[in-house]
Design an enzyme around this catalytic site. Structure first.
Site, PDB file in Angstrom:
ATOM      1  N   LYS A 268     -30.388 -18.745  67.436  1.00  7.03           N
ATOM      2  CA  LYS A 268     -30.241 -17.480  66.704  1.00  7.03           C
ATOM      3  C   LYS A 268     -30.612 -16.265  67.551  1.00  7.03           C
ATOM      4  CE  LYS A 268     -29.722 -19.146  62.134  1.00  7.03           C
ATOM      5  NZ  LYS A 268     -30.269 -19.439  60.821  1.00  7.03           N
TER       6      LYS A 268
ATOM      7  N   ARG B 189     -32.519 -27.582  61.025  1.00  5.79           N
ATOM      8  CA  ARG B 189     -31.048 -27.510  61.142  1.00  5.79           C
ATOM      9  C   ARG B 189     -30.713 -27.024  62.557  1.00  5.79           C
ATOM     10  NH1 ARG B 189     -27.063 -23.664  60.662  1.00  5.79           N
ATOM     11  NH2 ARG B 189     -25.142 -24.322  59.634  1.00  5.79           N
TER      12      ARG B 189
HETATM   13  N1  HH2 Z   1     -28.019 -20.720  59.286  1.00  4.31           N
HETATM   14  C1  HH2 Z   1     -26.674 -20.605  59.406  1.00  4.31           C
HETATM   15  C2  HH2 Z   1     -25.844 -21.254  58.491  1.00  4.31           C
HETATM   16  N2  HH2 Z   1     -26.349 -21.999  57.484  1.00  4.31           N
HETATM   17  N3  HH2 Z   1     -28.217 -22.895  56.360  1.00  4.31           N
HETATM   18  C3  HH2 Z   1     -29.539 -23.010  56.216  1.00  4.31           C
HETATM   19  N4  HH2 Z   1     -30.066 -23.762  55.224  1.00  4.31           N
HETATM   20  N5  HH2 Z   1     -30.417 -22.383  57.064  1.00  4.31           N
HETATM   21  C4  HH2 Z   1     -29.964 -21.608  58.080  1.00  4.31           C
HETATM   22  O1  HH2 Z   1     -30.802 -21.028  58.817  1.00  4.31           O
HETATM   23  C5  HH2 Z   1     -28.549 -21.460  58.268  1.00  4.31           C
HETATM   24  C6  HH2 Z   1     -27.689 -22.126  57.360  1.00  4.31           C
HETATM   25  C7  HH2 Z   1     -26.115 -19.802  60.538  1.00  4.31           C
HETATM   26  O2  HH2 Z   1     -24.845 -19.328  60.395  1.00  4.31           O
HETATM   27  P1  HH2 Z   1     -23.445 -19.912  60.949  1.00  4.31           P
HETATM   28  O3  HH2 Z   1     -22.584 -18.727  61.219  1.00  4.31           O
HETATM   29  O4  HH2 Z   1     -22.879 -20.908  60.019  1.00  4.31           O
HETATM   30  O5  HH2 Z   1     -23.725 -20.532  62.333  1.00  4.31           O
HETATM   31  P2  HH2 Z   1     -24.188 -21.988  62.675  1.00  4.31           P
HETATM   32  O6  HH2 Z   1     -23.793 -22.823  61.515  1.00  4.31           O
HETATM   33  O7  HH2 Z   1     -23.458 -22.301  63.941  1.00  4.31           O
HETATM   34  O8  HH2 Z   1     -25.676 -21.938  62.853  1.00  4.31           O
END
Ligand code: HH2
Length: 277
Positions: A222, A256
Site C-alpha cells: 500500500k 491479506r
Molecule cells: N484492500 C484492498 C482491497 N480489499 N479488503 C480488506 N478486507 N482489507 C483491505 O485492506 C483491502 C481489501 C486494496 O484494493 P485493491 O484495489 O483491490 O488492490 P489489491 O486487491 O491489489 O490490494
C-alpha cells in the site's frame, strides 16, 4: 457455508494468510495480470501451494480513484474463477471481495464461504444474506467511497473513530444473525487515511482485537509504504512484511497479501520468536 474451516484458521502458531486474486483490469498492485480466468485460477492454486489459507477473489478495484463496475460485470468476472478454483480445490476457503449483495449471493452459490466487504455491510441486503447462508463476513472501515476517500484523511482520533465504527457495524452483523466468530474486523489500511493514520491503526491492532472478533489486516504494497520509503509498488515487499510486525502477538488474525510465500516465511519466524519469549 463456512463450517469449521474458519475456526481451523486460528490453529496455526502464526497469523493466517489470505492470498489476493484480483480479476480486474485496474487494481493498484496487480491490475490486469489475471483477467483471463485460467490465469487467475492458476495464480490462486500457486498461492495455496505457497501457504495461503484463504483466497480472496475480487472483481472490482477499490484503489483510490477507481471507477465502480456494474454488478453484472463484477459477477461475470468472479463467479467462473470461484467455481473453477473450487473444482480444483474443493475444501478451499474462498472469499469474495465485493460490496454488492447480488454479487456476494452469486459467489456464495458458486461455493465461496466468506464475503470480504470493504464497505462493512452498506448494502442493506448484505448482512441478512451472509447470516442466511451461514457464511462469514469481513467488515472493513472505509470513509466515503474509493473515488473520493483520499480527499479527506483528517480525523480527530483516527483509532477511536475507526474502532467505534467497526464496533457498531459488528453489532449490526451480530443482530442480523451472524455469529460473532464469523464477523471479522479490518481497520481498512489506506482507505481514507494518511500514512500517520495507517501507522496508528497498525499500532493499535491489539485494541481492535479486544472488541472480541477475529481481525483482518491488509497492508500489502500500500501507498503509505511508498510514502515512508519511496519504494515503487513492485518493490514494497520488505515494507509490507514490516507492517505485519504487530500481528504475531494476536491470536485470531488474517493478513491479506499479494506475496504469500514471503509472508508465510516471515510470520512463521516472527511467531516462533514471540512463542519463545
Ligand atoms: N484492500 C484492498 C482491497 N480489499 N479488503 C480488506 N478486507 N482489507 C483491505 O485492506 C483491502 C481489501 C486494496 O484494493 P485493491 O484495489 O483491490 O488492490 P489489491 O486487491 O491489489 O490490494
Amino acid at each position: 457455508m463456512v463450517d469449521n474451516r474458519l475456526a481451523a484458521l486460528w490453529g496455526h502458531r502464526r497469523p493466517a494468510v489470505m492470498g489476493i486474486v484480483n480479476v480486474t483490469p485496474d487494481s493498484f498492485a496487480d491490475g490486469g495480470r489475471f483477467v483471463a480466468p485460467g490465469d487467475a485460477v492458476e495464480h490462486a492454486v500457486r498461492l495455496v501451494a505457497e501457504g495461503a489459507d484463504v483466497i480472496d477473489v475480487g472483481g472490482e478495484s477499490t484503489r483510490p480513484g477507481a471507477a465502480p463496475v456494474t454488478a453484472e460485470v463484477e459477477r461475470a468476472r468472479v463467479v467462473p474463477i470461484i467455481a473453477a478454483l473450487l473444482h480444483r480445490l474443493p475444501r478451499l476457503l474462498v472469499s469474495v471481495d465485493t460490496v454488492k449483495a447480488t454479487v456476494a449471493a452469486a459467489a456464495l452459490d458458486a461455493g465461496a464461504s466468506v464475503v470480504n466487504d470493504v464497505s462493512a455491510g452498506r448494502d442493506p441486503a448484505m448482512l441478512a444474506l451472509v447470516a442466511g447462508r451461514g457464511a462469514a463476513i469481513v467488515l472493513m472501515h472505509m470513509r466515503g467511497e474509493p473515488q473520493t476517500m483520499q480527499q479527506d484523511t483528517a480525523y480527530t482520533d483516527v483509532v477511536a473513530e475507526v474502532h467505534e465504527h467497526l464496533r457498531a457495524r459488528a453489532a449490526a452483523a451480530v443482530s442480523a444473525g451472524i455469529p460473532p466468530d464469523r464477523v471479522l474486523l479490518d481497520p481498512g489500511i489506506g482507505f481514507g487515511k494518511n500514512a500517520t493514520g495507517n501507522l496508528a491503526l497498525l499500532r493499535s491492532l491489539g485494541d481492535l482485537a479486544a472488541l472480541g472478533h477475529p481481525i483482518v489486516v491488509g497492508a500489502s504494497r500500500k501507498s503509505f509504504i511508498g510514502h515512508l520509503t519511496g519504494a515503487a509498488v513492485s518493490d514494497r515487499l520488505p515494507g509490507s512484511l514490516a507492517a505485519l510486525a504487530g500481528t504475531t502477538r494476536l491470536s485470531r488474525v488474517l493478513v491479506r497479501v499479494h506475496d504469500v510465500a514471503a509472508t508465510v516465511q516471515y510470520l512463521t519466524v516472527a511467531a516462533a520468536l514471540e512463542g519463545a519469549a
